[in-house]
Design a protein around this motif. Sequence first.
Motif, PDB file in Angstrom:
ATOM      1  N   LYS A   1      -4.788   1.736   6.303  1.00 13.73           N
ATOM      2  CA  LYS A   1      -4.007   0.627   5.745  1.00 13.73           C
ATOM      3  C   LYS A   1      -4.624  -0.720   6.121  1.00 13.73           C
ATOM      4  O   LYS A   1      -4.711  -1.629   5.293  1.00 13.73           O
ATOM      5  CB  LYS A   1      -2.556   0.702   6.244  1.00 13.73           C
ATOM      6  N   HIS A   2      -5.035  -0.844   7.374  1.00 12.13           N
ATOM      7  CA  HIS A   2      -5.579  -2.145   7.774  1.00 12.13           C
ATOM      8  C   HIS A   2      -6.952  -2.380   7.161  1.00 12.13           C
ATOM      9  O   HIS A   2      -7.280  -3.514   6.792  1.00 12.13           O
ATOM     10  CB  HIS A   2      -5.657  -2.264   9.289  1.00 12.13           C
ATOM     11  N   ILE A   3      -7.763  -1.354   7.029  1.00 16.46           N
ATOM     12  CA  ILE A   3      -9.069  -1.562   6.399  1.00 16.46           C
ATOM     13  C   ILE A   3      -8.888  -1.923   4.931  1.00 16.46           C
ATOM     14  O   ILE A   3      -9.708  -2.649   4.349  1.00 16.46           O
ATOM     15  CB  ILE A   3      -9.969  -0.319   6.580  1.00 16.46           C
TER      16      ILE A   3
ATOM     17  N   VAL B   1       0.863  -1.180   0.000  1.00 21.06           N
ATOM     18  CA  VAL B   1       0.000   0.000   0.000  1.00 21.06           C
ATOM     19  C   VAL B   1       0.897   1.226   0.000  1.00 21.06           C
ATOM     20  O   VAL B   1       1.656   1.448   0.947  1.00 21.06           O
ATOM     21  CB  VAL B   1      -0.946   0.021   1.226  1.00 21.06           C
ATOM     22  N   ASP B   2       0.844   2.009  -1.079  1.00 22.93           N
ATOM     23  CA  ASP B   2       1.652   3.226  -1.190  1.00 22.93           C
ATOM     24  C   ASP B   2       0.846   4.421  -0.687  1.00 22.93           C
ATOM     25  O   ASP B   2      -0.321   4.593  -1.070  1.00 22.93           O
ATOM     26  CB  ASP B   2       2.065   3.478  -2.644  1.00 22.93           C
ATOM     27  N   VAL B   3       1.467   5.231   0.137  1.00 19.98           N
ATOM     28  CA  VAL B   3       0.808   6.431   0.668  1.00 19.98           C
ATOM     29  C   VAL B   3       1.373   7.641  -0.070  1.00 19.98           C
ATOM     30  O   VAL B   3       2.587   7.862  -0.081  1.00 19.98           O
ATOM     31  CB  VAL B   3       1.030   6.582   2.179  1.00 19.98           C
ATOM     32  N   LYS B   4       0.503   8.407  -0.678  1.00 15.53           N
ATOM     33  CA  LYS B   4       0.926   9.598  -1.426  1.00 15.53           C
ATOM     34  C   LYS B   4       0.197  10.820  -0.877  1.00 15.53           C
ATOM     35  O   LYS B   4      -0.987  10.759  -0.541  1.00 15.53           O
ATOM     36  CB  LYS B   4       0.651   9.429  -2.918  1.00 15.53           C
ATOM     37  N   PHE B   5       0.944  11.908  -0.812  1.00 13.03           N
ATOM     38  CA  PHE B   5       0.441  13.153  -0.219  1.00 13.03           C
ATOM     39  C   PHE B   5       0.545  14.238  -1.285  1.00 13.03           C
ATOM     40  O   PHE B   5       1.637  14.590  -1.707  1.00 13.03           O
ATOM     41  CB  PHE B   5       1.267  13.505   1.015  1.00 13.03           C
ATOM     42  N   PHE B   6      -0.605  14.745  -1.727  1.00 15.83           N
ATOM     43  CA  PHE B   6      -0.626  15.780  -2.756  1.00 15.83           C
ATOM     44  C   PHE B   6      -1.069  17.104  -2.136  1.00 15.83           C
ATOM     45  O   PHE B   6      -2.050  17.141  -1.384  1.00 15.83           O
ATOM     46  CB  PHE B   6      -1.613  15.428  -3.880  1.00 15.83           C
ATOM     47  N   VAL B   7      -0.356  18.164  -2.463  1.00 16.16           N
ATOM     48  CA  VAL B   7      -0.768  19.517  -2.106  1.00 16.16           C
ATOM     49  C   VAL B   7      -0.979  20.275  -3.407  1.00 16.16           C
ATOM     50  O   VAL B   7      -0.015  20.599  -4.111  1.00 16.16           O
ATOM     51  CB  VAL B   7       0.283  20.228  -1.226  1.00 16.16           C
ATOM     52  N   LEU B   8      -2.237  20.523  -3.765  1.00 11.79           N
ATOM     53  CA  LEU B   8      -2.566  21.206  -5.017  1.00 11.79           C
ATOM     54  C   LEU B   8      -2.950  22.643  -4.689  1.00 11.79           C
ATOM     55  O   LEU B   8      -4.115  22.956  -4.420  1.00 11.79           O
ATOM     56  CB  LEU B   8      -3.710  20.482  -5.731  1.00 11.79           C
ATOM     57  N   ALA B   9      -1.937  23.503  -4.686  1.00  7.97           N
ATOM     58  CA  ALA B   9      -2.173  24.897  -4.300  1.00  7.97           C
ATOM     59  C   ALA B   9      -3.127  25.590  -5.257  1.00  7.97           C
ATOM     60  O   ALA B   9      -3.928  26.436  -4.842  1.00  7.97           O
ATOM     61  CB  ALA B   9      -0.832  25.644  -4.255  1.00  7.97           C
ATOM     62  N   GLU B  10      -3.068  25.236  -6.554  1.00  7.73           N
ATOM     63  CA  GLU B  10      -3.935  25.904  -7.525  1.00  7.73           C
ATOM     64  C   GLU B  10      -5.405  25.552  -7.314  1.00  7.73           C
ATOM     65  O   GLU B  10      -6.303  26.286  -7.711  1.00  7.73           O
ATOM     66  CB  GLU B  10      -3.507  25.544  -8.956  1.00  7.73           C
ATOM     67  N   LYS B  11      -5.649  24.391  -6.676  1.00  8.87           N
ATOM     68  CA  LYS B  11      -7.022  23.988  -6.379  1.00  8.87           C
ATOM     69  C   LYS B  11      -7.388  24.268  -4.917  1.00  8.87           C
ATOM     70  O   LYS B  11      -8.554  24.145  -4.529  1.00  8.87           O
ATOM     71  CB  LYS B  11      -7.207  22.494  -6.645  1.00  8.87           C
ATOM     72  N   GLY B  12      -6.389  24.596  -4.096  1.00  5.67           N
ATOM     73  CA  GLY B  12      -6.645  24.876  -2.696  1.00  5.67           C
ATOM     74  C   GLY B  12      -6.997  23.651  -1.873  1.00  5.67           C
ATOM     75  O   GLY B  12      -7.751  23.744  -0.902  1.00  5.67           O
TER      76      GLY B  12
ATOM     77  N   VAL C   1      -2.001   8.635  12.231  1.00  7.35           N
ATOM     78  CA  VAL C   1      -3.174   8.019  12.865  1.00  7.35           C
ATOM     79  C   VAL C   1      -4.158   7.552  11.799  1.00  7.35           C
ATOM     80  O   VAL C   1      -4.646   6.408  11.828  1.00  7.35           O
ATOM     81  CB  VAL C   1      -3.855   9.017  13.826  1.00  7.35           C
ATOM     82  N   CYS C   2      -4.453   8.446  10.848  1.00  6.07           N
ATOM     83  CA  CYS C   2      -5.405   8.110   9.782  1.00  6.07           C
ATOM     84  C   CYS C   2      -4.838   7.050   8.845  1.00  6.07           C
ATOM     85  O   CYS C   2      -5.541   6.108   8.466  1.00  6.07           O
ATOM     86  CB  CYS C   2      -5.763   9.369   9.003  1.00  6.07           C
ATOM     87  N   VAL C   3      -3.578   7.181   8.463  1.00  2.00           N
ATOM     88  CA  VAL C   3      -2.980   6.260   7.499  1.00  2.00           C
ATOM     89  C   VAL C   3      -2.924   4.841   8.055  1.00  2.00           C
ATOM     90  O   VAL C   3      -3.263   3.869   7.351  1.00  2.00           O
ATOM     91  CB  VAL C   3      -1.570   6.745   7.094  1.00  2.00           C
ATOM     92  N   ASP C   4      -2.515   4.685   9.312  1.00  6.23           N
ATOM     93  CA  ASP C   4      -2.424   3.342   9.894  1.00  6.23           C
ATOM     94  C   ASP C   4      -3.785   2.656   9.921  1.00  6.23           C
ATOM     95  O   ASP C   4      -3.901   1.459   9.650  1.00  6.23           O
ATOM     96  CB  ASP C   4      -1.852   3.415  11.307  1.00  6.23           C
ATOM     97  N   ARG C   5      -4.822   3.405  10.252  1.00  5.29           N
ATOM     98  CA  ARG C   5      -6.158   2.819  10.298  1.00  5.29           C
ATOM     99  C   ARG C   5      -6.657   2.473   8.896  1.00  5.29           C
ATOM    100  O   ARG C   5      -7.286   1.429   8.688  1.00  5.29           O
ATOM    101  CB  ARG C   5      -7.113   3.785  10.998  1.00  5.29           C
TER     102      ARG C   5
END
Length: 463
Positions: free
Chosen positions: A136-138, A80-91, A130-134
């Motif tokens: 991942k298991h689901i 399971v790959d975790v990716k974090f996007f920050v799209l400033a143009e979309k806010g 906290v959110c990612v760990d939960r």
Amino acid sequence: MSSDPPQSPTVAKTEVTVEGECPIFAATFAYWDNILGPRVCHIWAPRCEQPLLLSDGEVTFLANHTLNGEILRSTECGAVDVKFFVLAEKGVIIISLIFDGELKGDKNTCALSIILPQTELAFYLPLHMVCVDRLKHIIRKGRIWMQKGYNIISVLSSEIVPIMELLSSMKTHSVPEDIDIKDTILNDDDIGDGYHEDFLHKAVSSHLQTCGCSMVVGSNPDKVNKVVLTLCLFLTPAERKCSRFCKADSTFKYDTGLFVQGLLKDSMGSFVLPFRQVLYSPYPTTHIDVDINTVKQMPPCHEHTHIQRRYMRSELSVLWKVASEEDIAPDTDTGIHTDESFTPDLNVFQDVMHKDTLVKSFIDEVFMLKPGLNLRSTYLAQFLLILHRKALTLLKYIEDETQKGKKPFRSLRSLKTDLDLMVEGDLNIIMALAEKQRAGLHSFVFGKQFYTSVRERDVLMSF
């Protein structure tokens, strides 16, 4: 936002009722369709007092963004790959978990995403793991559901909805980063409000021995929150942001992954402890009842991790063996579902067995200083600095003795003597602080083989 792109065909939507303010635009489940490309399968949108508005077309566009470029994804099975996007143009910010799963008999690349406004970045970051760990298991459970051809949405909803409720509760009841010692028990001259010195000592000691994770249970919200604030004095500012006060109407439930959380008993004076959520916490937990002044704690980190992984495997095994979707509810929080090879010990909390001198001396001395001044805050900061340096020294000691992990650690007795940690409670406190800096330290020192608490004490006595 730009003009709405065409929406994926037949996008189902679930509206989640959340109290107060929910800092989430939406959550989405999408997959890569070989004909249509990225396709959103389901949208979860919060329904609250002040909803964050984002059209379904915009949600679809943002969800598609997370799957673009994933068609050539090459990872080991089950990753399971975790990716974090920050799209400033979309806010917006997007937290996306990419994984492989079977849909309609074909292997697909899927993405489970949470979309938040960019203004909530500072609020969300401390709660990210906290959110990612939960999630991942689901996803692990969901992949089994997909493999068997069942509806994964019901499985994902069992964790998406609680996470929305968690973030909403943290928005209004999280512990502040800066705590005034005047609002805690450490400002009282006589330990005050029914607290006695032995209870405070045992609560803080056990709190530190369980890596700063505690649940405070009681009938009086003011009393519960005062203990929550007191325990949070011994956490870092980032860890305080992952801690929560109790709510007067007792609507909050225990949430996996928080450091300190206050919980109220029901009108009958009872509290139902959720076994599964407590066991899934990354660290052991201390249970504090302020009504009867009791303190209990879970086993140490290596034992907690061992039981946790066995329970996870057992839970997944049960899902794999079910013959039909109706045989078992996808939300296993309502019961304990394990295979016959694993019988969990429901009495996961034990009495605090080991006394310490570090916290005892601190409690005795801090009340010798005048209240209402900055002296107690300064003394607390010095105490925490000493603990931190002892933990760093312990790590360095073990590194030198094992050539940075190349050899097994065999000199626990020497470590206790050299670092003045002969008292078991002191050793447990420093080991817990070091564990947060180097995950797996307990397993490395005590051996990967599982020991019950009794066996562990026998092993320690032999050194």
